[in-house]
Write a protein that holds these residues in place. Structure first.
Motif, PDB file in Angstrom:
ATOM      1  N   LEU A   1       0.831  -1.196   0.000  1.00  0.00           N
ATOM      2  CA  LEU A   1       0.000   0.000   0.000  1.00  0.00           C
ATOM      3  C   LEU A   1       0.873   1.256   0.000  1.00  0.00           C
ATOM      4  CD1 LEU A   1      -3.019   0.713   0.197  1.00  0.00           C
ATOM      5  CD2 LEU A   1      -2.689   0.981   2.641  1.00  0.00           C
ATOM      6  N   GLN A   2       0.639   2.142  -0.949  1.00  0.00           N
ATOM      7  CA  GLN A   2       1.352   3.410  -1.008  1.00  0.00           C
ATOM      8  C   GLN A   2       0.382   4.513  -0.628  1.00  0.00           C
ATOM      9  OE1 GLN A   2       4.467   3.823  -1.733  1.00  0.00           O
ATOM     10  NE2 GLN A   2       5.183   2.237  -3.119  1.00  0.00           N
ATOM     11  N   ARG A   3       0.871   5.463   0.113  1.00  0.00           N
ATOM     12  CA  ARG A   3       0.036   6.611   0.477  1.00  0.00           C
ATOM     13  C   ARG A   3       0.227   7.684  -0.583  1.00  0.00           C
ATOM     14  NH1 ARG A   3      -3.674   4.847   3.499  1.00  0.00           N
ATOM     15  NH2 ARG A   3      -2.984   3.746   5.328  1.00  0.00           N
ATOM     16  N   TYR A   4      -0.885   8.297  -0.976  1.00  0.00           N
ATOM     17  CA  TYR A   4      -0.844   9.350  -1.978  1.00  0.00           C
ATOM     18  C   TYR A   4      -1.521  10.608  -1.477  1.00  0.00           C
ATOM     19  CZ  TYR A   4       0.742   6.010  -5.462  1.00  0.00           C
ATOM     20  OH  TYR A   4       1.482   5.090  -6.162  1.00  0.00           O
ATOM     21  N   LYS A   5      -1.141  11.713  -2.091  1.00  0.00           N
ATOM     22  CA  LYS A   5      -1.809  12.991  -1.827  1.00  0.00           C
ATOM     23  C   LYS A   5      -2.260  13.545  -3.174  1.00  0.00           C
ATOM     24  CE  LYS A   5      -0.294  13.307   2.549  1.00  0.00           C
ATOM     25  NZ  LYS A   5      -1.118  13.263   3.730  1.00  0.00           N
ATOM     26  N   LEU A   6      -3.354  14.306  -3.128  1.00  0.00           N
ATOM     27  CA  LEU A   6      -3.840  14.983  -4.331  1.00  0.00           C
ATOM     28  C   LEU A   6      -3.540  16.464  -4.188  1.00  0.00           C
ATOM     29  CD1 LEU A   6      -5.483  14.636  -6.978  1.00  0.00           C
ATOM     30  CD2 LEU A   6      -7.466  15.371  -5.662  1.00  0.00           C
ATOM     31  N   ILE A   7      -2.751  16.984  -5.103  1.00  0.00           N
ATOM     32  CA  ILE A   7      -2.431  18.414  -5.079  1.00  0.00           C
ATOM     33  C   ILE A   7      -3.190  19.071  -6.208  1.00  0.00           C
ATOM     34  CG2 ILE A   7      -0.596  20.109  -5.439  1.00  0.00           C
ATOM     35  CD1 ILE A   7       1.248  18.276  -3.887  1.00  0.00           C
ATOM     36  N   THR A   8      -3.927  20.116  -5.883  1.00  0.00           N
ATOM     37  CA  THR A   8      -4.729  20.854  -6.860  1.00  0.00           C
ATOM     38  C   THR A   8      -4.244  22.288  -6.892  1.00  0.00           C
ATOM     39  OG1 THR A   8      -6.640  19.483  -6.297  1.00  0.00           O
ATOM     40  CG2 THR A   8      -7.080  21.506  -7.515  1.00  0.00           C
ATOM     41  N   CYS A   9      -3.989  22.777  -8.085  1.00  0.00           N
ATOM     42  CA  CYS A   9      -3.516  24.154  -8.225  1.00  0.00           C
ATOM     43  C   CYS A   9      -4.468  24.898  -9.163  1.00  0.00           C
ATOM     44  CB  CYS A   9      -2.089  24.144  -8.777  1.00  0.00           C
ATOM     45  SG  CYS A   9      -1.285  25.744  -8.693  1.00  0.00           S
ATOM     46  N   ILE A  10      -5.110  25.930  -8.631  1.00  0.00           N
ATOM     47  CA  ILE A  10      -6.038  26.733  -9.430  1.00  0.00           C
ATOM     48  C   ILE A  10      -5.256  27.938  -9.950  1.00  0.00           C
ATOM     49  CG2 ILE A  10      -8.211  28.019  -9.401  1.00  0.00           C
ATOM     50  CD1 ILE A  10      -9.012  26.232  -6.982  1.00  0.00           C
ATOM     51  N   LEU A  11      -5.172  28.052 -11.265  1.00  0.00           N
ATOM     52  CA  LEU A  11      -4.292  29.035 -11.900  1.00  0.00           C
ATOM     53  C   LEU A  11      -5.053  29.943 -12.840  1.00  0.00           C
ATOM     54  CD1 LEU A  11      -1.767  26.286 -12.922  1.00  0.00           C
ATOM     55  CD2 LEU A  11      -1.204  28.109 -11.325  1.00  0.00           C
ATOM     56  N   PRO A  12      -4.501  31.115 -13.128  1.00  0.00           N
ATOM     57  CA  PRO A  12      -5.087  31.926 -14.201  1.00  0.00           C
ATOM     58  C   PRO A  12      -4.906  31.193 -15.535  1.00  0.00           C
ATOM     59  CG  PRO A  12      -3.463  33.170 -12.919  1.00  0.00           C
ATOM     60  CD  PRO A  12      -3.338  31.743 -12.502  1.00  0.00           C
ATOM     61  N   ALA A  13      -5.790  31.439 -16.486  1.00  0.00           N
ATOM     62  CA  ALA A  13      -5.724  30.754 -17.780  1.00  0.00           C
ATOM     63  C   ALA A  13      -4.381  31.025 -18.451  1.00  0.00           C
ATOM     64  CB  ALA A  13      -6.865  31.221 -18.675  1.00  0.00           C
TER      65      ALA A  13
END
Lengths: 114, 120
Positions: free
Chosen positions: A6-18
């Motif tokens: 089992l590997q632990r993961y993270k979700l990284i979300t980056c909201i950027l200008p177009a």
């Protein structure tokens, strides 16, 4: 389904200008994070332009990256600096825990001759 | 020497999936409840049991809009309820929403606010 440790993961979300998403996703993939995608969105924020008191939507790009937990802080800091998140109206960066994940794996194919 | 990153840890994200055209109602409800911003993108939803909903004359559009709103933890439940009511999510077929914990986030924080919290 093949069982792996089992590997632990993270979700990284980056909201950027177009306009910034593609360039950043290439940089993220160059760091070895293959499970990174960009999609289009629209958004409102405190700095949004207004017309008649109503905030107008601006075009955004959302970069999402699924990364192993041990590399998550490294990627978070990389995106913070690469996207200038500490500048006004530059966007937002989020990290969430993921209970279970299957990252994108690419087939092991030799590079084509140029 | 690299500068420190200012991170915020007390935040949650509300994600609301509604039929296309209804995102504005969700955003207006969130703003009235105190939200500062929202991000919306298009999606397509499958798996709706249109046959049973069709008997009641309800049409559910497979085209969706996904609305994401970041909110402080203490306001999260209040905002969740306001959005739920405005989007009529208790009516079958109107959509779904969920609240997730954000482990950490970063955005622009005015220097005077950073200094105020650094001092305390």
């Amino acid at each position: 389904m093949q069982r792996r440790p089992l590997q632990r993961y993270k979700l990284i979300t980056c909201i950027l200008p177009a306009g910034r998403g593609l360039e950043l996703v290439e940089q993220v993939r160059a760091l070895g994070v293959e499970s990174a995608n960009v999609h289009h969105a629209r958004g409102l924020g405190k700095g949004s332009r207004r017309r008649g008191g109503v905030a107008l939507y601006a075009q955004r790009e959302i970069l999402t990256a699924l990364v192993r937990a041990e590399r998550a802080d490294e990627l978070f800091e990389f995106l913070y600096r690469a996207a200038d998140i500490d500048a006004p109206h530059a966007g937002m960066l989020l990290m969430e825990s993921v209970r279970r994940a299957e990252p994108l794996t690419l087939p092991d194919l030799p590079d084509e001759p140029r | 020497m690299s500068q420190d990153i200012v991170v915020l840890t007390d935040a949650m994200m509300i994600t609301c999936i509604v039929q296309r055209g209804l995102a504005d109602k969700v955003v207006e409800a969130a703003q009235r409840a105190g939200a500062h911003g929202a991000t919306i993108f298009h999606a397509r939803g499958t798996g709706v049991r249109q046959r049973s909903l069709g008997l009641l004359g309800i049409t559910v559009n497979a085209e969706k809009e996904v609305v994401c709103i970041v909110v402080a933890s203490e306001q999260a439940d209040h905002m969740f309820e306001k959005i739920h009511a405005a989007a009529k999510l208790d009516t079958p077929g109107m959509g779904m929403m969920y609240l997730t914990h954000i482990e950490k986030m970063a955005t622009y924080v005015p220097p005077e606010i950073v200094q105020r919290y650094a001092r305390s």
